[in-house]
Structure formats: C-alpha cells, structure tokens
Design a protein around this motif. Structure first.
Motif, mmCIF file in Angstrom:
data_model
loop_
_atom_site.group_PDB
_atom_site.id
_atom_site.type_symbol
_atom_site.label_atom_id
_atom_site.label_comp_id
_atom_site.label_asym_id
_atom_site.label_seq_id
_atom_site.Cartn_x
_atom_site.Cartn_y
_atom_site.Cartn_z
ATOM 1 N N ASN A 152 0.772 -1.243 -0.020
ATOM 2 C CA ASN A 152 -0.038 0.061 -0.020
ATOM 3 C C ASN A 152 0.853 1.150 0.073
ATOM 4 N N GLN A 153 0.269 2.311 -0.041
ATOM 5 C CA GLN A 153 1.217 3.526 -0.113
ATOM 6 C C GLN A 153 2.177 3.709 1.042
ATOM 7 N N ASP A 154 2.011 3.049 2.061
ATOM 8 C CA ASP A 154 3.088 3.062 3.162
ATOM 9 C C ASP A 154 3.982 2.325 2.883
ATOM 10 N N THR A 203 7.535 2.268 -0.750
ATOM 11 C CA THR A 203 8.703 2.729 -0.832
ATOM 12 C C THR A 203 9.882 1.796 -0.140
ATOM 13 N N HIS A 237 9.611 9.382 -3.545
ATOM 14 C CA HIS A 237 8.353 9.175 -2.890
ATOM 15 C C HIS A 237 7.906 10.288 -1.754
ATOM 16 N N ARG A 273 4.381 12.469 -1.878
ATOM 17 C CA ARG A 273 3.377 12.485 -0.677
ATOM 18 C C ARG A 273 3.495 13.798 -0.210
ATOM 19 N N HIS A 292 0.982 15.522 -2.471
ATOM 20 C CA HIS A 292 -0.194 14.781 -2.771
ATOM 21 C C HIS A 292 -0.350 14.617 -4.222
#
Ligand code: BEZ
Ligand code: FE
Length: 276
Positions: A5-7, A10, A37, A41, A44
């Motif tokens: 996921n986006q967390d 990376t 990354h 973030r 956004h």
C-alpha cells in the motif's frame, strides 16, 4: 508483496535494490527513491500532475541535441548544478571559486598564442583580458591549459548561430613560464538562457528572469592541480543578483575597465588548488 500500500511501497522498492553490486549506485538509487516518494507524498501528487511531469521531462529530452543541452539547463535552473559544484569544490581560502559549466563549452576549440584575438569575427566591443595562473602558495603555473568561451554582444554563442562553420569567441591558450596569460576578445554582455524549450516555459510559468549577467567562461587545467571551471562576471551588471542558474560568486566579480582608447581591460588572476 500482494498487500503493498502507499505506506509500504517505498520500502518495497528499496528492497528490490538489495542486490545492486555497485554500493554507490545502490546508495544513490535508494536515496533517490526515498526522496522522490517523500516529494510525491508531500505535495499529494495526482496522476494527472505526474503525467504532466512526465510530458515535461519527455519534452526536455526531445529538445536535446549535440549543441542544445536542455537537461543541463534544467539542472542549472533548479540549482542542482550549482549545489553539486559547491559541494565538490569546497576549496581552501584564496583559491578561485568554481561555478557552473553551462551547456556551451565545445571540446577541442582552436588553439591560440598569448596575445591573439580569439573573437574571430564575433561582434562586440574590443576587450583585452590578462592575468596570472598561480597555485595556492603563490607559485606561477606555467603551461596551464586555459579554455575560454563567451557569447557575443547579442548574447549568442557561436554554436547557437545557424550556418556558422567556425569557432568564434572561444579558444585554448597556455600560460607563459611566469604563469601569465593574455588574449583579446570582445566585451561579454548579459544574455537570456534559451527560453524556447520546456525549461524556458517553466521560467515563464514561475515568473523568473532568464537573464544571465555578463561573464566569460574559463576552464583551467594543469598537472598537479584540480581543474578549475569558472566564470568572471562584470561588476555593475544589473542581473548579478538574479542569475537564473545561481552561478554568481562575489569573488568572481571583476572590474571591466573601459579605457580612453575604447578598449576594455579585464585583469583577473586565477588560483588553482593543488591535488593532494
Ligand atoms: C552559460 O553561461 O553559458 C550557461 C550556464 C547555464 C545555463 C545556460 C547557459
Ligand atoms: Fe555563458
């Protein structure tokens, strides 16, 4: 892996770099991914915006030719060129400061004797440039290779002039036994960096000036010394504070003295840093 996921993304990308044999490449790419990354973030970044970014980078690449280096321009206006120059050329007090290389150097420029006129037909007011090449302890550096290039009084380098088949306002000389050098050329004038490509559009979108203050480019090489890539700027130029490529250093600003006979005189000594 299936649950990225986006967390976790990376870290997953960085782990893919684990087997990179070259440790420096691994370090650079891992850091690049981390910071890219973080940037996405931070702002956004939307898909549409990143697509625009890719279009911008594509146009930058497509603008490049052997005489038009749009990627160098991009690096320059983002301050990245000057940041790497500053980090790598943190020299002892007294040594001549370095600045950006720029996109208009041409290897193997014509060779000249001291005293020669390197303008070779370039338009501009006559100028006599002279000085000494020395080491940090004041020692004369004989036979240093002095590569010089500049724009004409309309702000154009020879490589920007269509149909011109010979070098103008550029050449290579060598310092004399006492370290001295001298040549004739033309008075450099302020000029805008090329604005007809994506980098120019970016400057326009951000209301930035494209004008570089008047300068002469030098690359000076001598065995036993670090190569010096620098400019000499003209005191009083109205663009000194707003150089779009952040290249101006106080110590590189010199007096270009207009004499009664119409000739401009520029005296500038260069101090090279020994290789240790
Ligand atoms: C130059 O001075 O030739 C130059 C440097 C950086 C970007 C564009 C031009
Ligand atoms: Fe220049």
């Amino acid at each position: 892996m299936n649950h990225l996921n986006q967390d976790s993304l990376t870290q997953a990308v960085i782990e893919r770099l684990a087997h990179t044999p070259n440790p420096r490449l691994k370090e650079i790419l891992s850091s690049l991914v981390t910071h890219l990354h973080a940037f996405a973030r931070d702002v956004h970044l939307t898909e549409e915006e990143w697509f625009q970014g890719i279009e911008f980078l594509t146009a930058t690449g497509q603008k490049c030719t052997s005489t038009r280096q749009e990627f160098i321009l991009l690096s320059d206006v983002l301050g990245l060129s000057m940041l790497t120059v500053s980090m790598q050329n943190d020299k002892p007090q007294g040594c001549t400061e370095s600045t950006v290389f720029g996109p208009f150097h041409v290897p193997n420029a014509p060779q000249y004797e001291n005293g020669a006129d390197i303008a070779n037909g370039a338009s501009g007011q006559p100028c006599h440039v002279h000085g000494f090449i020395r080491g940090k302890s004041g020692e004369a550096i004989a036979n240093a290779t002095i590569d010089v290039w500049q724009a004409d009084d309309e702000g154009h380098y020879d490589v920007q002039k269509e149909g011109l088949d010979h070098a103008q306002a550029r050449g290579v000389l060598h310092s004399r036994t006492d370290g001295s050098y001298d040549f004739k050329s033309i008075v450099a004038e302020a000029y805008p960096i090329p604005t007809d490509g994506p980098v120019g559009h970016m400057l326009e979108a951000t209301r930035r000036s494209a004008w570089r203050p008047a300068h002469l480019h030098f690359m000076i090489q001598a065995p036993g010394y670090q190569t010096l890539i620098t400019h000499v700027f003209r005191r009083g130029d109205k663009y000194l504070e707003a150089d779009p490529v952040f290249g101006v250093r106080q110590s590189l600003i010199a007096d270009w003295v207009r004499q009664s006979d119409g000739l401009t005189d520029l005296a500038f000594d260069f101090v090279l840093n020994p290789v240790v």
